[in-house]
Design a protein around this motif. Structure first.
Motif, PDB file in Angstrom:
ATOM      1  N   ALA A  22       0.830  -1.204   0.000  1.00  0.00           N
ATOM      2  CA  ALA A  22       0.000   0.000   0.000  1.00  0.00           C
ATOM      3  C   ALA A  22       0.865   1.255   0.000  1.00  0.00           C
ATOM      4  O   ALA A  22       0.505   2.269  -0.593  1.00  0.00           O
ATOM      5  N   TYR A  23       2.014   1.173   0.623  1.00  0.00           N
ATOM      6  CA  TYR A  23       2.935   2.306   0.705  1.00  0.00           C
ATOM      7  C   TYR A  23       3.816   2.418  -0.535  1.00  0.00           C
ATOM      8  O   TYR A  23       4.225   3.516  -0.920  1.00  0.00           O
ATOM      9  N   ALA A  24       4.096   1.303  -1.178  1.00  0.00           N
ATOM     10  CA  ALA A  24       5.044   1.273  -2.300  1.00  0.00           C
ATOM     11  C   ALA A  24       4.652   2.280  -3.374  1.00  0.00           C
ATOM     12  O   ALA A  24       3.507   2.377  -3.782  1.00  0.00           O
ATOM     13  N   GLY A  25       5.630   3.047  -3.799  1.00  0.00           N
ATOM     14  CA  GLY A  25       5.407   4.022  -4.852  1.00  0.00           C
ATOM     15  C   GLY A  25       4.884   5.355  -4.386  1.00  0.00           C
ATOM     16  O   GLY A  25       4.749   6.275  -5.183  1.00  0.00           O
ATOM     17  N   SER A  26       4.603   5.491  -3.105  1.00  0.00           N
ATOM     18  CA  SER A  26       4.048   6.758  -2.625  1.00  0.00           C
ATOM     19  C   SER A  26       5.119   7.703  -2.094  1.00  0.00           C
ATOM     20  O   SER A  26       4.804   8.807  -1.688  1.00  0.00           O
ATOM     21  N   ASP A  27       6.371   7.271  -2.113  1.00  0.00           N
ATOM     22  CA  ASP A  27       7.452   8.067  -1.553  1.00  0.00           C
ATOM     23  C   ASP A  27       8.676   7.918  -2.448  1.00  0.00           C
ATOM     24  O   ASP A  27       9.122   6.803  -2.732  1.00  0.00           O
ATOM     25  N   ALA A  28       9.227   9.030  -2.897  1.00  0.00           N
ATOM     26  CA  ALA A  28      10.358   8.993  -3.818  1.00  0.00           C
ATOM     27  C   ALA A  28      11.716   9.021  -3.110  1.00  0.00           C
ATOM     28  O   ALA A  28      12.749   9.010  -3.772  1.00  0.00           O
ATOM     29  N   ARG A  29      11.717   9.047  -1.792  1.00  0.00           N
ATOM     30  CA  ARG A  29      12.996   9.065  -1.079  1.00  0.00           C
ATOM     31  C   ARG A  29      13.763   7.766  -1.312  1.00  0.00           C
ATOM     32  O   ARG A  29      13.184   6.713  -1.523  1.00  0.00           O
ATOM     33  N   ILE A  30      15.079   7.858  -1.249  1.00  0.00           N
ATOM     34  CA  ILE A  30      15.909   6.668  -1.435  1.00  0.00           C
ATOM     35  C   ILE A  30      15.935   5.838  -0.165  1.00  0.00           C
ATOM     36  O   ILE A  30      15.739   4.630  -0.193  1.00  0.00           O
ATOM     37  N   ARG A  31      16.166   6.476   0.951  1.00  0.00           N
ATOM     38  CA  ARG A  31      16.207   5.763   2.234  1.00  0.00           C
ATOM     39  C   ARG A  31      14.830   5.832   2.881  1.00  0.00           C
ATOM     40  O   ARG A  31      14.457   6.847   3.447  1.00  0.00           O
ATOM     41  N   LYS A  32      14.108   4.750   2.798  1.00  0.00           N
ATOM     42  CA  LYS A  32      12.744   4.750   3.331  1.00  0.00           C
ATOM     43  C   LYS A  32      12.445   3.483   4.112  1.00  0.00           C
ATOM     44  O   LYS A  32      11.304   3.046   4.179  1.00  0.00           O
ATOM     45  N   GLN A  33      13.469   2.892   4.726  1.00  0.00           N
ATOM     46  CA  GLN A  33      13.261   1.675   5.502  1.00  0.00           C
ATOM     47  C   GLN A  33      12.307   1.914   6.667  1.00  0.00           C
ATOM     48  O   GLN A  33      11.462   1.077   6.965  1.00  0.00           O
ATOM     49  N   GLN A  34      12.458   3.046   7.329  1.00  0.00           N
ATOM     50  CA  GLN A  34      11.601   3.352   8.472  1.00  0.00           C
ATOM     51  C   GLN A  34      10.142   3.502   8.034  1.00  0.00           C
ATOM     52  O   GLN A  34       9.233   2.982   8.681  1.00  0.00           O
ATOM     53  N   ALA A  35       9.917   4.171   6.917  1.00  0.00           N
ATOM     54  CA  ALA A  35       8.554   4.348   6.417  1.00  0.00           C
ATOM     55  C   ALA A  35       7.969   3.020   5.939  1.00  0.00           C
ATOM     56  O   ALA A  35       6.776   2.754   6.127  1.00  0.00           O
ATOM     57  N   THR A  36       8.784   2.180   5.349  1.00  0.00           N
ATOM     58  CA  THR A  36       8.314   0.864   4.907  1.00  0.00           C
ATOM     59  C   THR A  36       7.955  -0.004   6.107  1.00  0.00           C
ATOM     60  O   THR A  36       6.939  -0.713   6.093  1.00  0.00           O
ATOM     61  N   THR A  37       8.757   0.070   7.150  1.00  0.00           N
ATOM     62  CA  THR A  37       8.458  -0.674   8.379  1.00  0.00           C
ATOM     63  C   THR A  37       7.163  -0.181   9.000  1.00  0.00           C
ATOM     64  O   THR A  37       6.324  -0.978   9.432  1.00  0.00           O
ATOM     65  N   ARG A  38       6.973   1.136   9.031  1.00  0.00           N
ATOM     66  CA  ARG A  38       5.742   1.708   9.567  1.00  0.00           C
ATOM     67  C   ARG A  38       4.537   1.239   8.746  1.00  0.00           C
ATOM     68  O   ARG A  38       3.491   0.877   9.290  1.00  0.00           O
TER      69      ARG A  38
END
Length: 170
Positions: A22-38
């Protein structure tokens, strides 16, 4: 063997992956491990709540049945039939994930394109085959009811998470 434990583990894992999708593709940042975990935790939370529906369905079927022991046996048989196709699908997903993480960039991209992408699209079909497996394995209408409820539930996690947290991102 009761299939309740493997199914109870598979549902929340699928929900966590649904949150990540659901989150995939909604954020263009390179480092997004924290957001993916959330996002995965959000999917897990939504999925855990939604997975109460098939649990309650089975819990209501057992005491209201004429023969509780027979209903339990048919639900168990149906659960095994339901679990087999989902296990095949989960193993294919795990192999694709392993290839994605283990291979170099081009190989991992190929694993995503020919593995994870199509397997995500095949989830509804895998759930339909699981419902058919529940009936064919002797589960009858009660296993089909619980299986269809569970299938609809897991397919609702990703849209629910997307609408609640990520609908604004484009």
């Amino acid at each position: 063997m009761t299939p309740a434990i493997p199914l109870a583990l598979l549902g929340p894992v699928d929900a966590a992956f649904s949150g990540s999708r659901a989150y995939a593709g909604s954020d263009a940042r390179i480092r997004k491990q924290q957001a993916t975990t959330r996002a995965a935790l959000r999917g897990l939370a939504v999925g855990t709540v939604l997975l109460l529906a098939p649990t309650l369905t089975a819990a209501l079927l057992l005491p209201t049945a004429r023969d509780g022991a027979r209903t339990y046996e048919t639900l168990s048989a149906g659960g095994i039939g339901y679990l087999l196709p989902l296990t095949v699908h989960a193993v294919a997903v795990l192999l694709s994930l392993a290839a994605y993480f283990a291979l170099p960039f081009r190989g991992s991209t190929l694993a995503m394109v020919i593995g994870l992408g199509p397997l995500t699209l095949l989830r509804p079909l895998a759930i339909a085959v699981a419902c058919l497996g529940a009936v064919l394995n002797g589960g009858g209408w009660s296993a089909l009811l619980v299986g269809a409820t569970a299938g609809a539930t897991v397919l609702c996690v990703e849209p629910a998470v997307h609408r609640r947290w990520y609908h604004h991102a484009r």
